[in-house]
Design a protein around this motif. Sequence first.
Motif, short mmCIF file in Angstrom:
data_model
loop_
_atom_site.label_atom_id
_atom_site.label_comp_id
_atom_site.label_asym_id
_atom_site.label_seq_id
_atom_site.Cartn_x
_atom_site.Cartn_y
_atom_site.Cartn_z
N VAL A 242 0.86 -1.19 0.00
CA VAL A 242 0.00 0.00 0.00
C VAL A 242 0.89 1.24 0.00
N VAL A 243 0.57 2.21 -0.86
CA VAL A 243 1.41 3.41 -0.99
C VAL A 243 0.63 4.66 -0.61
N THR A 244 1.36 5.72 -0.37
CA THR A 244 0.74 7.01 -0.09
C THR A 244 0.42 7.70 -1.42
N PRO A 245 -0.48 8.69 -1.40
CA PRO A 245 -0.79 9.43 -2.63
C PRO A 245 0.44 10.06 -3.26
N GLY A 246 1.37 10.50 -2.41
CA GLY A 246 2.58 11.13 -2.93
C GLY A 246 3.43 10.18 -3.75
N GLN A 247 3.40 8.91 -3.40
CA GLN A 247 4.18 7.92 -4.14
C GLN A 247 3.57 7.60 -5.50
N ALA A 248 2.30 7.99 -5.68
CA ALA A 248 1.64 7.77 -6.96
C ALA A 248 1.48 9.06 -7.75
N GLU A 249 2.14 10.12 -7.30
CA GLU A 249 2.02 11.43 -7.96
C GLU A 249 2.48 11.34 -9.42
N GLY A 250 1.64 11.86 -10.30
CA GLY A 250 1.94 11.86 -11.72
C GLY A 250 1.43 10.65 -12.47
N ALA A 251 1.03 9.62 -11.74
CA ALA A 251 0.51 8.41 -12.38
C ALA A 251 -0.92 8.64 -12.86
N ILE A 252 -1.23 8.15 -14.03
CA ILE A 252 -2.58 8.24 -14.58
C ILE A 252 -3.17 6.83 -14.65
N PHE A 253 -4.31 6.67 -14.02
CA PHE A 253 -4.94 5.36 -13.97
C PHE A 253 -6.15 5.31 -14.89
N ASP A 254 -6.36 4.15 -15.49
CA ASP A 254 -7.55 3.97 -16.33
C ASP A 254 -8.81 4.01 -15.48
N LEU A 255 -8.70 3.52 -14.25
CA LEU A 255 -9.86 3.46 -13.36
C LEU A 255 -9.39 3.61 -11.92
N ALA A 256 -10.07 4.45 -11.17
CA ALA A 256 -9.83 4.59 -9.74
C ALA A 256 -11.09 4.15 -9.00
N VAL A 257 -10.92 3.24 -8.06
CA VAL A 257 -12.06 2.70 -7.33
C VAL A 257 -11.88 2.99 -5.84
N ALA A 258 -12.82 3.72 -5.27
CA ALA A 258 -12.82 3.97 -3.83
C ALA A 258 -13.52 2.80 -3.15
N VAL A 259 -12.89 2.24 -2.14
CA VAL A 259 -13.40 1.04 -1.47
C VAL A 259 -13.78 1.37 -0.03
N ASP A 260 -15.08 1.33 0.26
CA ASP A 260 -15.59 1.61 1.61
C ASP A 260 -15.35 3.06 2.01
N VAL A 261 -15.38 3.96 1.04
CA VAL A 261 -15.13 5.39 1.29
C VAL A 261 -16.47 6.13 1.18
N GLY A 262 -17.01 6.55 2.32
CA GLY A 262 -18.37 7.10 2.36
C GLY A 262 -18.57 8.43 1.66
N ASP A 263 -17.52 9.24 1.57
CA ASP A 263 -17.61 10.50 0.84
C ASP A 263 -16.21 10.93 0.43
N LEU A 264 -16.12 11.93 -0.44
CA LEU A 264 -14.84 12.35 -1.00
C LEU A 264 -13.84 12.81 0.05
N SER A 265 -14.33 13.45 1.11
CA SER A 265 -13.41 13.95 2.14
C SER A 265 -12.67 12.82 2.84
N ARG A 266 -13.24 11.62 2.83
CA ARG A 266 -12.62 10.47 3.50
C ARG A 266 -11.43 9.91 2.72
N MET A 267 -11.17 10.46 1.53
CA MET A 267 -10.02 10.01 0.75
C MET A 267 -8.73 10.70 1.18
N GLY A 268 -8.86 11.87 1.80
CA GLY A 268 -7.68 12.64 2.11
C GLY A 268 -6.98 13.07 0.83
N LYS A 269 -5.66 12.99 0.80
CA LYS A 269 -4.90 13.41 -0.38
C LYS A 269 -5.05 12.46 -1.56
N SER A 270 -5.59 11.26 -1.31
CA SER A 270 -5.83 10.32 -2.40
C SER A 270 -6.91 10.82 -3.35
N ARG A 271 -7.64 11.82 -2.92
CA ARG A 271 -8.71 12.37 -3.76
C ARG A 271 -8.16 12.88 -5.09
#
Length: 322
Positions: free
Chosen positions: A67-96
Motif C-alpha cells: 500500500v502506498v501514499t498518494p505522494g508515491q503515486a504522484e503523476g501516475a494516470i490510472f484507467d480506473l480509480a475505485v474507492a473502497v468503503d469510502v463514504g464521501d470524497l473527504s474520507r479520501m484525504g490526499k488520495s482524492r
Amino acid sequence: MIRHELTEALKAAGRIALIVHIAPDGDTCGSALALCRALVLMGKHVTVLCDDPVPKLYVHLEGADKVVTPGQAEGAIFDLAVAVDVGDLSRMGKSRAVFEGAKRTAQVDHHATNPGYAQINLTRSPLSATAVLVMEVIDSLGVPLDGKMAECLYVAAATDTGNFKQRNTDVAAARLASRCMEAGLDLQDITRRLFDLRPLSQSRLLGRALLNMTMHAGGKIAVMRLSKADFEETGALAEHTEGIVNFALNTAGVEIACLMAQPGDRVKCSFRSLPPHDVSRAAALFGGGGHSQAAGCVMPPPMETACARVVEALTNALEQNA
C-alpha cells in the motif's frame, strides 16, 4: 451470478487504483486488498493508496506491505480509480487527487450516507460490510476465492460487525464468513488476533478511556475521552482506539456511546448506539457520517468544547426517540 457495471469497468481497465479511506479500518483494508489480489491474478496493474499507514492489526494481510501514499503515486494516470468503503470524497484525504485524476472513477461502499460521488456507484445499504459487495465483484470477475482473499474478506466483515455480534450482522455477512472458512480460513487463529490480543500500550489506553468515562442523560449516554497526554504516556497509537467505544456502549443502561480521542491535532469522535437511536445524524452535524448505529466525525480542539457540542447533539438524538 450478479454482474455489475463496475465488473465491466475493471475488466476493461489496465491500470487500476484502489483508494482506502483515511484512518483505515478492517473493512476498507480487507476489502481493497482482497479486490487487489483478484485483479492482480487477472494480470492487472493495481495500486492501493491510503493517506495513513495500514494499522498493525492488518499488516499481515496479503498486499498490505505494498500500500502506498498518494505522494508515491504522484503523476501516475490510472484507467480506473475505485474507492473502497469510502463514504464521501473527504474520507479520501490526499488520495482524492489521484481519484479525480483517473480516466474513470468508481466506488463500492455500504454507507447509508454515501452521496454517490463517482461515475460508477456500486453502493448498497443497509449491508453489514463493503466486503460483501467486493465478494460479489470478485465472483463476477470469475476469480476463484483463495485463502489469502478469504482472510482479507473475513477481516473486513468481522471487524465491521464486531465479530458478528452487532445488530448490523446480516445473512450476507454469515454467508461470506462461511465461504471464507470453506476456502481454508483458520477461524480460531484469526479471531484471537483480531479481537483478543492487544499490546500492553493499548490495554493501558483502554484503562484511561474507562477512567475518563462520563455519564449523561441519566446514564443513557456515555462519553469517553482520550487526550494527547493519554497517548503519549501509554505509548499507544491512534489505531489502538479501535473497539474501545464498545466498552462504553456495553455498560448497563447506556443507549448511546461516544469515544473522543485526540492522538494528534484533531479530535476523532466515534459514535455507537442501540436502536432506535440514529447517531449518523449527529455525526453529520460535524461533517462526518456513517451508519445509523455506528458513525463518526473529526472535530477541532479543544477537547472540552468539542465534548460539550457532542453531548448536546447526542442528547438531541436520544430525545428524538424518547
